[in-house]
Design a protein around this motif. Sequence first.
Motif, PDB file in Angstrom:
ATOM      1  N   ASN A  25      12.331  -5.354  -5.166  1.00 13.78           N
ATOM      2  CA  ASN A  25      12.528  -4.342  -4.127  1.00 13.78           C
ATOM      3  C   ASN A  25      11.223  -3.652  -3.746  1.00 13.78           C
ATOM      4  N   HIS A  26      10.211  -3.759  -4.590  1.00 15.29           N
ATOM      5  CA  HIS A  26       9.007  -2.942  -4.434  1.00 15.29           C
ATOM      6  C   HIS A  26       7.737  -3.754  -4.188  1.00 15.29           C
ATOM      7  N   VAL A  27       7.872  -5.012  -3.804  1.00 11.10           N
ATOM      8  CA  VAL A  27       6.692  -5.831  -3.510  1.00 11.10           C
ATOM      9  C   VAL A  27       6.754  -6.315  -2.069  1.00 11.10           C
TER      10      VAL A  27
ATOM     11  N   ALA B  94       0.829  -1.204   0.000  1.00  5.22           N
ATOM     12  CA  ALA B  94       0.000   0.000   0.000  1.00  5.22           C
ATOM     13  C   ALA B  94       0.865   1.257   0.000  1.00  5.22           C
ATOM     14  N   SER B  95       1.944   1.223   0.760  1.00  2.00           N
ATOM     15  CA  SER B  95       2.874   2.344   0.784  1.00  2.00           C
ATOM     16  C   SER B  95       3.517   2.561  -0.581  1.00  2.00           C
ATOM     17  N   GLU B  96       3.903   1.480  -1.242  1.00  2.00           N
ATOM     18  CA  GLU B  96       4.502   1.594  -2.570  1.00  2.00           C
ATOM     19  C   GLU B  96       3.548   2.217  -3.576  1.00  2.00           C
ATOM     20  N   ARG B  97       2.265   1.859  -3.490  1.00  2.00           N
ATOM     21  CA  ARG B  97       1.303   2.448  -4.408  1.00  2.00           C
ATOM     22  C   ARG B  97       1.234   3.972  -4.209  1.00  2.00           C
ATOM     23  N   ARG B  98       1.276   4.411  -2.959  1.00  2.00           N
ATOM     24  CA  ARG B  98       1.232   5.850  -2.691  1.00  2.00           C
ATOM     25  C   ARG B  98       2.521   6.536  -3.151  1.00  2.00           C
ATOM     26  N   ILE B  99       3.647   5.902  -2.888  1.00  2.00           N
ATOM     27  CA  ILE B  99       4.938   6.496  -3.235  1.00  2.00           C
ATOM     28  C   ILE B  99       5.037   6.773  -4.731  1.00  2.00           C
ATOM     29  N   TRP B 100       4.587   5.814  -5.550  1.00  2.00           N
ATOM     30  CA  TRP B 100       4.817   5.905  -6.990  1.00  2.00           C
ATOM     31  C   TRP B 100       3.687   6.553  -7.771  1.00  2.00           C
ATOM     32  N   ALA B 101       2.591   6.866  -7.123  1.00  2.00           N
ATOM     33  CA  ALA B 101       1.426   7.423  -7.826  1.00  2.00           C
ATOM     34  C   ALA B 101       1.798   8.706  -8.577  1.00  2.00           C
ATOM     35  N   GLY B 102       1.622   8.677  -9.902  1.00  2.00           N
ATOM     36  CA  GLY B 102       1.822   9.859 -10.732  1.00  2.00           C
ATOM     37  C   GLY B 102       3.270  10.272 -10.950  1.00  2.00           C
ATOM     38  N   ARG B 103       4.218   9.402 -10.656  1.00  2.00           N
ATOM     39  CA  ARG B 103       5.624   9.828 -10.678  1.00  2.00           C
ATOM     40  C   ARG B 103       6.417   9.246 -11.846  1.00  2.00           C
ATOM     41  N   ALA B 104       5.778   8.789 -12.882  1.00  2.00           N
ATOM     42  CA  ALA B 104       6.502   8.157 -13.990  1.00  2.00           C
ATOM     43  C   ALA B 104       7.488   9.114 -14.663  1.00  2.00           C
ATOM     44  N   GLU B 105       7.044  10.312 -14.987  1.00  2.00           N
ATOM     45  CA  GLU B 105       7.918  11.255 -15.693  1.00  2.00           C
ATOM     46  C   GLU B 105       9.102  11.655 -14.820  1.00  2.00           C
TER      47      GLU B 105
ATOM     48  N   GLN C 156      21.010  11.499   6.772  1.00  2.00           N
ATOM     49  CA  GLN C 156      21.562  11.209   8.101  1.00  2.00           C
ATOM     50  C   GLN C 156      22.300  12.399   8.673  1.00  2.00           C
ATOM     51  N   ALA C 157      23.100  13.046   7.852  1.00  2.00           N
ATOM     52  CA  ALA C 157      23.893  14.181   8.313  1.00  2.00           C
ATOM     53  C   ALA C 157      23.011  15.323   8.802  1.00  2.00           C
ATOM     54  N   ALA C 158      21.805  15.426   8.228  1.00  2.00           N
ATOM     55  CA  ALA C 158      20.863  16.470   8.648  1.00  2.00           C
ATOM     56  C   ALA C 158      20.039  16.057   9.856  1.00  2.00           C
ATOM     57  N   GLY C 159      20.265  14.827  10.332  1.00  2.00           N
ATOM     58  CA  GLY C 159      19.518  14.354  11.501  1.00  2.00           C
ATOM     59  C   GLY C 159      18.086  13.978  11.197  1.00  2.00           C
ATOM     60  N   ALA C 160      17.770  13.782   9.926  1.00  2.00           N
ATOM     61  CA  ALA C 160      16.404  13.414   9.538  1.00  2.00           C
ATOM     62  C   ALA C 160      16.241  11.900   9.627  1.00  2.00           C
ATOM     63  N   ALA C 161      15.003  11.465   9.785  1.00  2.00           N
ATOM     64  CA  ALA C 161      14.712  10.040   9.926  1.00  2.00           C
ATOM     65  C   ALA C 161      13.634   9.622   8.944  1.00  2.00           C
ATOM     66  N   ARG C 162      13.627   8.344   8.620  1.00  2.00           N
ATOM     67  CA  ARG C 162      12.576   7.781   7.776  1.00  2.00           C
ATOM     68  C   ARG C 162      11.232   7.953   8.488  1.00  2.00           C
ATOM     69  N   PRO C 163      10.239   8.508   7.800  1.00  2.00           N
ATOM     70  CA  PRO C 163       8.952   8.749   8.458  1.00  2.00           C
ATOM     71  C   PRO C 163       8.199   7.448   8.740  1.00  2.00           C
ATOM     72  N   PRO C 164       7.386   7.430   9.781  1.00  2.00           N
ATOM     73  CA  PRO C 164       6.705   6.186  10.168  1.00  2.00           C
ATOM     74  C   PRO C 164       5.678   5.700   9.158  1.00  2.00           C
ATOM     75  N   HIS C 165       5.235   6.562   8.228  1.00  2.00           N
ATOM     76  CA  HIS C 165       4.242   6.107   7.251  1.00  2.00           C
ATOM     77  C   HIS C 165       4.880   5.310   6.109  1.00  2.00           C
ATOM     78  N   LEU C 166       6.206   5.079   6.180  1.00  2.00           N
ATOM     79  CA  LEU C 166       6.887   4.248   5.182  1.00  2.00           C
ATOM     80  C   LEU C 166       7.326   2.956   5.850  1.00  2.00           C
ATOM     81  N   PRO C 167       6.464   1.938   5.863  1.00  2.00           N
ATOM     82  CA  PRO C 167       6.797   0.694   6.572  1.00  2.00           C
ATOM     83  C   PRO C 167       7.880  -0.097   5.857  1.00  2.00           C
ATOM     84  N   ALA C 168       8.677  -0.806   6.641  1.00  2.00           N
ATOM     85  CA  ALA C 168       9.651  -1.729   6.072  1.00  2.00           C
ATOM     86  C   ALA C 168       8.956  -3.033   5.716  1.00  2.00           C
ATOM     87  N   LEU C 169       9.636  -3.839   4.915  1.00  2.00           N
ATOM     88  CA  LEU C 169       9.114  -5.160   4.580  1.00  2.00           C
ATOM     89  C   LEU C 169       8.992  -5.994   5.859  1.00  2.00           C
TER      90      LEU C 169
END
Length: 268
Positions: free
Chosen positions: A114-116, A6-17, A157-170
């Motif tokens: 990588n995306h399933v 479900a996360s992958e569908r949101r990530i890639w929606a409309g991003r082909a170009e 990482q250098a900016a101290g940013a983290a992966r957001p919780p709405h992007l689940p790992a496999l």
Amino acid sequence: MTAFDASERRIWAGRAEAYAHSFGKVCAHPVPRLLDAAQVRDGVRLLDVGTGTGTVAAAACARGAGVTGVDAEISMVELAARTVPSAGMHLAVLPQLPFSDGLFDAVTANFVLNHVGRPGAALAELRRVVRPGGWIAVTIWAVPAGAGQTLLGRAVQAAGAARPPHLPALADEDDFPRTEDGLAGLLASAGLKDVSCEPLHWDHRAGADEWWSGAADGIGTIGQTVLSQPEHIRAEIQSHYRRLCTEFATAEGDLALPHAALLARGRR
């Protein structure tokens, strides 16, 4: 559909170009070897799964193959259909493909596993639609990753940013080691025979602005991580990125970004 799917569908929606003008170029590197591994030649009925912008499909058509492509994202299907009008393009989501058993002579999946959310189930479905004796060839990004692959992540990482919780790992039960043995084992567990796997290494050449554009446009997990940050953190990430780019700068003014992938194949 898993939470990862479900996360992958949101990530890639409309991003082909946006993908085509950034990270899509690096994914094109293994295409000739991928087609060789699947024994794609004149007259072969090929299914290209996760066809994206149609790079694999176009190369297979140039070899004289009869090509069908599928992708889970409609903007990719539409772009691929325009790019490769001689191929049949369809919207379809693994692990369920709208084709009968054994319909194809060969199947390719370039950086798709990588995306399933369920890679094993996806491979079992690819095995279902290829004829007995037909080849399946796949690529994935390797672990450890090439230094060019980690450039954007290091800036985050250098900016101290983290992966957001709405992007689940496999999910742990669906994951597998991203190594030669791990990918070969996954193919074998899906019932494929004569399995082999080899590493791929290359330097991808890209301008610093071009490579950054993939992240800035929200492409993939790294892009979604960048976009999820407040504006001042995004600016800090970009500043660190510019500094780190000097490690990969060439005399020609672009970047030489080392990448590492795996190419595996197996026969039904």
